[in-house]
Design a protein around this motif. Structure first.
Motif, short mmCIF file in Angstrom:
data_model
loop_
_atom_site.label_atom_id
_atom_site.label_comp_id
_atom_site.label_asym_id
_atom_site.label_seq_id
_atom_site.Cartn_x
_atom_site.Cartn_y
_atom_site.Cartn_z
N SER A 133 0.76 -1.26 0.07
CA SER A 133 0.06 0.19 0.14
C SER A 133 0.65 1.30 0.12
O SER A 133 1.92 1.15 0.50
N LYS A 134 0.28 2.33 -0.35
CA LYS A 134 1.28 3.59 -0.48
C LYS A 134 1.66 4.12 0.74
O LYS A 134 2.49 4.67 0.99
N ARG A 135 0.50 4.07 1.79
CA ARG A 135 0.81 4.40 3.19
C ARG A 135 2.19 3.66 3.61
O ARG A 135 3.04 4.16 4.28
N GLN A 140 7.83 3.27 5.12
CA GLN A 140 9.07 2.65 5.21
C GLN A 140 10.05 3.62 4.72
O GLN A 140 11.41 3.78 4.99
N ILE A 141 9.78 4.57 3.64
CA ILE A 141 10.80 5.58 3.14
C ILE A 141 10.85 6.49 4.34
O ILE A 141 12.08 7.01 4.37
N MET A 142 10.09 7.12 4.95
CA MET A 142 10.35 7.98 6.05
C MET A 142 11.27 7.30 6.84
O MET A 142 12.30 8.06 7.41
N ALA A 143 10.98 6.37 7.34
CA ALA A 143 12.02 5.72 8.60
C ALA A 143 13.42 5.22 7.92
O ALA A 143 14.44 5.71 8.38
N LYS A 144 13.49 4.90 6.55
CA LYS A 144 14.87 4.71 6.19
C LYS A 144 15.44 5.93 5.60
O LYS A 144 16.86 6.05 5.86
N PHE A 149 6.71 13.19 5.93
CA PHE A 149 5.86 12.55 4.81
C PHE A 149 5.67 13.34 3.45
O PHE A 149 5.55 12.50 2.68
N PRO A 150 5.66 14.59 3.54
CA PRO A 150 5.72 15.16 2.18
C PRO A 150 6.88 14.94 1.27
O PRO A 150 6.83 14.56 -0.02
N SER A 151 8.07 14.95 2.02
CA SER A 151 9.11 14.58 1.27
C SER A 151 9.30 13.12 0.99
O SER A 151 9.77 12.93 -0.22
N PHE A 155 9.73 11.65 -3.10
CA PHE A 155 10.71 10.74 -3.18
C PHE A 155 10.26 9.42 -3.75
O PHE A 155 10.85 8.97 -4.83
N LEU A 156 9.31 8.82 -3.36
CA LEU A 156 8.41 7.74 -3.97
C LEU A 156 8.15 8.10 -5.38
O LEU A 156 8.37 7.41 -6.21
N ALA A 157 7.44 9.14 -5.51
CA ALA A 157 7.00 9.40 -6.93
C ALA A 157 8.25 9.62 -8.00
O ALA A 157 8.32 8.97 -9.04
#
Length: 209
Positions: A133-135, A140-144, A149-151, A155-157
């Motif tokens: 899921s996107k959330r 996962q990206i926020m933690a890593k 959240f916005p960043s 980053f994901l996109a």
């Protein structure tokens, strides 16, 4: 659980932040296989004789290398940089050769880098795509990456579109589309460990182990 000398090649595609790397590592341990991700860049660089930095600069990103010397400005038309062989296509060829060689040497797990396409002629290959899921992925990206959240969403996109373009360009298939793989699974439903067990069971049934 190891499968002895059974020669199985597992190709893992993954959405950014889906836990695909962790699942791939668990699969490698489960099947007694070698794991190739960024390690593959080292192998490709060693095989080609080129600097590993050339591979890192264009890792899963389609297009010609802008510069051999980290220049921000594009070289002038007619310069030697336009006449060299350091294109992404050349690097992709070296990387593909490294994948083929590693696959011949024994059971292995490849993460990304179009390995499923490179090894498409073999009958001992299974291709998996891991989504979430996107959330889940943003968390996962926020933690890593230690970002907000916005960043993480940006980053994901940004990174995911490059990964998709790379795969689509070289394979002629659609990255993440079910018809491009043997199995697609959402890791956020069961969690990483249970997802790995599910995939491992699928692979054992696929090869009658």
């Amino acid at each position: 659980m190891s499968n002895g000398n059974q020669h199985i090649i597992i190709c893992v595609g993954r959405q950014l932040g889906s836990g695909g790397h962790d699942i791939a590592r668990m699969l490698a341990m489960d099947f007694g296989a070698k794991y190739y991700d960024r390690e593959l860049l080292n192998l490709a660089a060693k095989e080609s004789g080129f600097s590993e930095k050339f591979f890192e600069q264009t890792d899963e990103q389609r297009g010609i290398l802008r510069s051999l010397f980290h220049l921000n400005a594009s070289p002038l038309p007619g310069s030697s940089l336009y006449q060299n062989n350091f294109s992404q296509e050349a690097l992709f060829k070296f990387q593909s050769d490294a994948i083929l060689k590693a696959a011949d040497e024994g059971p292995c797990v490849f993460v990304g880098r179009c390995a499923d396409y490179v090894l498409r002629e073999r009958n001992d290959v299974v291709s998996i795509f891991i989504t979430a899921s996107k959330r889940f992925r943003i968390d996962q990206i926020m933690a890593k990456e230690n970002i907000d959240f916005p960043s993480a969403r940006k980053f994901l996109a940004s990174h995911e579109s490059k990964r998709a373009a790379y795969y689509n360009y070289y394979t002629g298939k659609k990255w993440g589309a079910a018809e491009s793989y043997d199995l697609c699974i959402d890791a956020s439903v069961l969690g990483l460990q249970a997802t790995e067990k599910f995939i491992a069971d699928f692979i054992r049934k696929r090869f009658n182990l």
